[in-house]
Enzyme design. Structure first.
Site, mmCIF file in Angstrom:
data_model
loop_
_atom_site.group_PDB
_atom_site.id
_atom_site.type_symbol
_atom_site.label_atom_id
_atom_site.label_comp_id
_atom_site.label_asym_id
_atom_site.label_seq_id
_atom_site.Cartn_x
_atom_site.Cartn_y
_atom_site.Cartn_z
ATOM 1 N N PHE A 23 0.811 -1.313 -0.144
ATOM 2 C CA PHE A 23 0.187 -0.014 -0.081
ATOM 3 C C PHE A 23 0.898 1.286 -0.072
ATOM 4 O O PHE A 23 1.809 1.208 0.708
ATOM 5 C CB PHE A 23 -0.858 -0.202 1.318
ATOM 6 C CG PHE A 23 -2.195 0.664 1.143
ATOM 7 C CD1 PHE A 23 -3.569 0.161 0.918
ATOM 8 C CD2 PHE A 23 -2.033 2.194 1.312
ATOM 9 C CE1 PHE A 23 -4.579 0.955 0.875
ATOM 10 C CE2 PHE A 23 -3.167 2.927 1.367
ATOM 11 C CZ PHE A 23 -4.490 2.609 1.079
ATOM 12 N N HIS A 89 -9.834 6.753 9.096
ATOM 13 C CA HIS A 89 -9.388 5.249 8.756
ATOM 14 C C HIS A 89 -7.845 5.194 9.039
ATOM 15 O O HIS A 89 -7.377 4.319 9.717
ATOM 16 C CB HIS A 89 -9.693 4.923 7.487
ATOM 17 C CG HIS A 89 -9.501 3.462 7.165
ATOM 18 N ND1 HIS A 89 -9.978 2.653 7.527
ATOM 19 C CD2 HIS A 89 -8.503 3.059 6.175
ATOM 20 C CE1 HIS A 89 -9.615 1.360 7.225
ATOM 21 N NE2 HIS A 89 -8.665 1.670 6.349
HETATM 22 N N1 INI Z 1 -2.201 0.841 4.354
HETATM 23 C C1 INI Z 1 -1.335 1.524 4.394
HETATM 24 O O1 INI Z 1 -0.281 0.737 4.558
HETATM 25 N N2 INI Z 1 -1.494 2.841 4.458
HETATM 26 C C2 INI Z 1 -2.691 3.425 4.620
HETATM 27 O O2 INI Z 1 -2.427 4.675 4.556
HETATM 28 C C3 INI Z 1 -3.710 2.678 4.640
HETATM 29 N N3 INI Z 1 -5.033 3.289 4.584
HETATM 30 O O3 INI Z 1 -4.832 4.524 5.124
HETATM 31 O O4 INI Z 1 -6.103 2.930 4.221
HETATM 32 C C4 INI Z 1 -3.616 1.398 4.699
HETATM 33 N N4 INI Z 1 -4.772 0.472 4.447
HETATM 34 C C5 INI Z 1 -4.637 -0.739 4.075
HETATM 35 C C6 INI Z 1 -4.498 -1.552 5.394
HETATM 36 O O5 INI Z 1 -3.192 -1.583 5.995
HETATM 37 C C7 INI Z 1 -4.759 -3.283 5.365
HETATM 38 O O6 INI Z 1 -3.760 -3.734 4.131
HETATM 39 C C8 INI Z 1 -6.166 -3.581 5.031
HETATM 40 O O7 INI Z 1 -6.939 -2.914 5.750
HETATM 41 C C9 INI Z 1 -6.479 -5.281 4.803
HETATM 42 O O8 INI Z 1 -6.356 -5.766 6.315
#
Ligand code: INI
Length: 155
Positions: A23, A89
């Site tokens: 991500f 979030h």
């Molecule tokens: N994951 C991140 O690494 N950074 C972010 O900013 C982020 N936001 O803000 O949504 C993010 N979301 C995904 C999360 O880490 C999980 O992979 C997902 O929710 C599945 O468990």
């Protein structure tokens, strides 16, 4: 006489795992580049570095804990980026990741370095991942080497 213990920045022989979140990979890719640069510049061999990719920051603690608990690594470097969105979030993700990383390090006794960027904007994240000065991945690599060497001395 004071017995001083200080970790050197000599990475020779150290085994390091890097856990990268996919991500925000524009940022985490730069963090990993910085971490690899920091590790190899200080003598960590390529063959002693493992790179593990996970979906997001929320998955970083569980993967880091597994690699830390394996007994195969002197330190783990977590590279991820949480950027503020329209809702809160991101705050839940950043909080759980931070708590999970700290807990995993304390439970395993293996340092898990916080090579993490939490930023309000993409621009801030770019700056902190080497776009303007310091790459947080590079400093995380130096921290990993130093604390791994401290722990080796303490035994
Ligand atoms: N994951 C991140 O690494 N950074 C972010 O900013 C982020 N936001 O803000 O949504 C993010 N979301 C995904 C999360 O880490 C999980 O992979 C997902 O929710 C599945 O468990």
């Amino acid at each position: 006489m004071v017995k001083k213990i200080e970790g050197s920045l000599d990475g020779k022989g150290l085994k390091i795992a890097i856990v990268q979140s996919r991500f925000n990979d524009l940022i985490t890719g730069k963090l990993v580049e910085g971490a690899l640069d920091g590790l190899t510049r200080h003598g960590v061999a390529d063959k002693d570095i493992h790179l593990i990719l996970v979906p997001g920051s929320f998955e970083v603690p569980i993967a880091s804990k597994r690699f830390a608990a394996s007994g195969k690594f002197d330190a783990v470097i977590a590279c991820s980026a949480v950027i503020r969105g329209a809702t809160s979030h991101n705050e839940y993700i950043a909080h759980e990741m931070t708590k999970g990383i700290a807990q995993a390090a304390l439970e395993t006794g293996v340092p898990i370095i916080y090579g993490v960027i939490t930023a309000d904007t993409l621009e801030q994240a770019i700056e902190r991942s080497g776009g303007k000065g310091t790459n947080k991945g590079f400093t995380a690599a130096e921290t990993a080497i130093e604390i791994a060497n401290v722990i080796k001395q303490v035994g």
